[in-house]
Design an enzyme around this catalytic site. Structure first.
Site, PDB file in Angstrom:
ATOM      1  N   TRP A 138       0.856  -1.194   0.000  1.00  0.00           N
ATOM      2  CA  TRP A 138       0.000   0.000   0.000  1.00  0.00           C
ATOM      3  C   TRP A 138       0.888   1.239   0.000  1.00  0.00           C
ATOM      4  O   TRP A 138       2.088   1.158   0.269  1.00  0.00           O
ATOM      5  CB  TRP A 138      -0.919   0.016   1.233  1.00  0.00           C
ATOM      6  CG  TRP A 138      -2.191   0.772   0.991  1.00  0.00           C
ATOM      7  CD1 TRP A 138      -2.556   1.985   1.483  1.00  0.00           C
ATOM      8  CD2 TRP A 138      -3.268   0.353   0.151  1.00  0.00           C
ATOM      9  NE1 TRP A 138      -3.796   2.348   1.011  1.00  0.00           N
ATOM     10  CE2 TRP A 138      -4.251   1.349   0.181  1.00  0.00           C
ATOM     11  CE3 TRP A 138      -3.482  -0.778  -0.649  1.00  0.00           C
ATOM     12  CZ2 TRP A 138      -5.442   1.268  -0.534  1.00  0.00           C
ATOM     13  CZ3 TRP A 138      -4.671  -0.868  -1.371  1.00  0.00           C
ATOM     14  CH2 TRP A 138      -5.635   0.151  -1.303  1.00  0.00           C
ATOM     15  N   GLU A 197      -3.615   8.705  -1.905  1.00  0.00           N
ATOM     16  CA  GLU A 197      -2.754   7.520  -1.753  1.00  0.00           C
ATOM     17  C   GLU A 197      -1.930   7.218  -3.003  1.00  0.00           C
ATOM     18  O   GLU A 197      -1.598   6.077  -3.290  1.00  0.00           O
ATOM     19  CB  GLU A 197      -3.599   6.292  -1.375  1.00  0.00           C
ATOM     20  CG  GLU A 197      -4.497   6.549  -0.183  1.00  0.00           C
ATOM     21  CD  GLU A 197      -5.189   5.305   0.332  1.00  0.00           C
ATOM     22  OE1 GLU A 197      -4.995   4.978   1.509  1.00  0.00           O
ATOM     23  OE2 GLU A 197      -5.905   4.666  -0.453  1.00  0.00           O
TER      24      GLU A 197
END
Length: 571
Positions: A138, A197
């Site tokens: 991630w 993100e």
């Protein structure tokens, strides 16, 4: 289609793909509220398996899988619920809020790929809904979460103190607040993945919410006698406020959302930062980019206008009317569509601005904000327009209609049952991506609250200043010489562009022309901020046609030395 009646002017238009349903804001509000509550464990109807107080981002489990809890989303959602509870709009939320506090205190202690509670783990962006660590790859760390969580919990703590409950604040809330604030104070100047993100650099949204958190944290620490941290939080808040100014680009007149990423920097990140750091007592302060400040308004116009020509559903809409907006114009995620929460954010910034203008009784138009205001009065000039003037009255009316137009745009592309996904199609407005996105519902509630003229408590933005020398004394610069070997044809030149304002923020129209005096080596020297990561590329321009170097971007970190030299070859 789902109509929200937002004014007597009938701003909602028909939709071809869903049956029309006309409701007013008061009807949509409970739908949005129910949408939020359905996604909170353990009893939410769409959050099965989520622990108490855990907010799922969406019940969607495939394309995309959002059945996780994000610190950022959860904190923004509960900040709104805490505001509703503490303002007596919804007194049934107390148990949910206490569950949220418990859940987040637990998550702080969960070891995860970013570290432990004492080694960076507070920067972990998301967890499984049973409060266990998510261990897959991630974009981490994301440093806005601790700031947003502490802001939500501080809001609750301040209300409890005002109602005489010091013991719970000191024993339960302050320990978790201090963990987050210490993390912010220690790590604010480190790179972070942005709120989408995707980009690892410095991010305007993150910097802005970190500044707010430390200001509020210092005030709370002082109020409960934890004076040992007050000076440190205040000092770091002032350093952050100085750094916050560096995102502003005066020439194009907008805020660059991220210092990296290879994009224009035009981004909803900046609008969200303005509304989530709104302080009604701060007026139209530009230092903290308040919603009615000239910088925030100029930025808003640039942001909105960037979508007018790239979404089919915006084609044909006049240049001074509301349109659908997304995350950023270069977006390709899930097709790169408008988002409900970003469209509502534009309306909310405008409603916030209207609250302040009407409270202070005047509108000030500067050279920076003139373009924004001339959308509504093309002959308007720089000046101060008092509430007694016809220009003030007409501007207030026009801007309120403009704001209502963004709500009407979101309403036009909302299904008749009022359910909100993450996105709606740039081509026909159909809902797309994650269903029942909690943040979409929360953004509806905050926009409607602002439209009703209701505001959160002040967080201390009034009167904050930075010295005229802060960006030069606290943010040293370094002279960097760029050299690139490149053969060219007649009429072709080599230019430089990159990820910071001094390198034109990837804008090819303002890229830096390099000197060919040592051909085939092209050179230029630029003053850049020291000690930051920078990405850049060389481009060829001939007769207006732009050719970029091949990927990836060039990257380096500036150092605090007299001169840096970079020697490259055209790729």
């Amino acid at each position: 289609m789902h109509h929200f009646i937002v004014s007597a002017l009938g701003l909602c238009a028909a939709s071809a793909w869903a049956q029309s349903s006309t409701v007013d804001v008061t009807t949509e509000s409970p739908i949005a509220r129910a949408g939020v509550l359905a996604n909170i464990g353990p009893d939410g109807s769409k959050s099965s398996g989520a622990y108490p107080g855990v907010v799922i981002a969406s019940p969607s489990t495939t394309n995309p899988d959002y059945l996780y809890t994000w610190v950022r989303d959860s904190s923004l959602v509960f900040k709104e619920l805490i505001d509703q509870y503490t303002s007596c709009q919804d007194t049934a939320l107390r148990t949910l809020i206490d569950n949220f506090v418990m859940a987040e205190a637990n998550l702080q202690q969960v070891p995860n790929p970013s570290g432990t509670v004492s080694t960076g783990g507070l920067g972990e962006p998301k967890f499984n809904i049973d409060e266990s660590a998510f261990t897959g790859p991630w974009g981490r760390p994301q440093r806005d979460g601790p700031a947003l969580r502490s802001t939500a919990v501080i809001t609750y703590a301040n209300w409890l103190i005002a109602n005489g409950n010091f013991s719970y604040v000191i024993s339960t809330l302050w320990p978790m607040i201090q963990l987050d604030l210490d993390y912010v104070a220690n790590n604010w100047n480190q790179t972070t993945f942005d709120l989408w993100e995707e980009v690892d650099s410095s991010s305007f949204f993150t910097t802005a919410v970190q500044h707010r958190a430390l200001r509020q944290g210092a005030a709370l620490a002082n109020a409960i006698g934890r004076k040992s941290v007050v000076s440190r939080y205040t000092t770091q808040a002032q350093n952050i406020l100085c750094f916050l100014q560096s995102y502003w680009n005066p020439s194009p007149g907008y805020v660059t959302a991220n210092t990296g990423g290879g994009r224009s920097g035009i981004d909803a990140n900046t609008v969200l930062a303005s509304i989530h750091t709104f302080d009604v007592d701060a007026g139209c302060d530009a230092t903290t980019f308040q919603p009615c400040s000239d910088k925030a308004l100029s930025n808003l116009k640039t942001y909105v206008d960037s979508f007018r020509r790239i979404y089919s559903i915006n084609f044909g809409i006049p240049a001074n009317q509301a349109v659908a907006t997304g995350r950023y114009p270069e977006d390709v995620y899930q097709g790169g569509n408008p988002w409900y929460l970003t469209t509502f954010a534009v309306a909310e910034q405008l409603y916030d601005a209207l609250i302040v203008w009407q409270a202070q009784g005047y509108i000030q138009v500067t050279s920076t904000s003139l373009g924004f205001f001339q959308q509504f009065n093309p002959s308007l000039t720089i000046g101060v327009y008092a509430s007694s003037s016809s220009i003030y009255t007409s501007l207030i009316s026009a801007i309120r209609s403009f704001a209502d137009g963004f709500v009407a745009t979101a309403a036009k592309y909302t299904p008749s049952d009022g359910r909100l996904s993450e996105q709606y199609s740039r081509f026909n407005g159909n809902p797309l991506s994650a269903v029942d996105l909690t943040w979409s519902y929360a953004s509806t509630l905050t926009a409607f609250t602002a439209r009703a003229g209701q505001t959160s408590a002040s967080w201390g933005a009034l009167g904050l200043t930075v010295s005229s020398s802060c960006l030069t004394s606290d943010m040293a610069t370094v002279s960097v010489q760029f050299n690139v070997g490149a053969t060219t044809v007649l009429g072709e030149n080599i230019y430089l562009t990159g990820s910071v304002g001094a390198l034109s923020n990837w804008d090819t129209s303002t890229a830096i022309l390099m000197s060919s005096s040592s051909y085939p080596t092209w050179s230029t020297t630029v003053n850049l901020p020291a000690n930051i990561g920078i990405e850049y590329k060389y481009i060829r321009i001939k007769n207006g046609a732009v050719t970029w170097e091949s990927d990836p971007n060039n990257a380096f970190t500036t150092v605090a030395s007299a001169v840096q030299t970079l020697n490259d070859s055209w790729r």
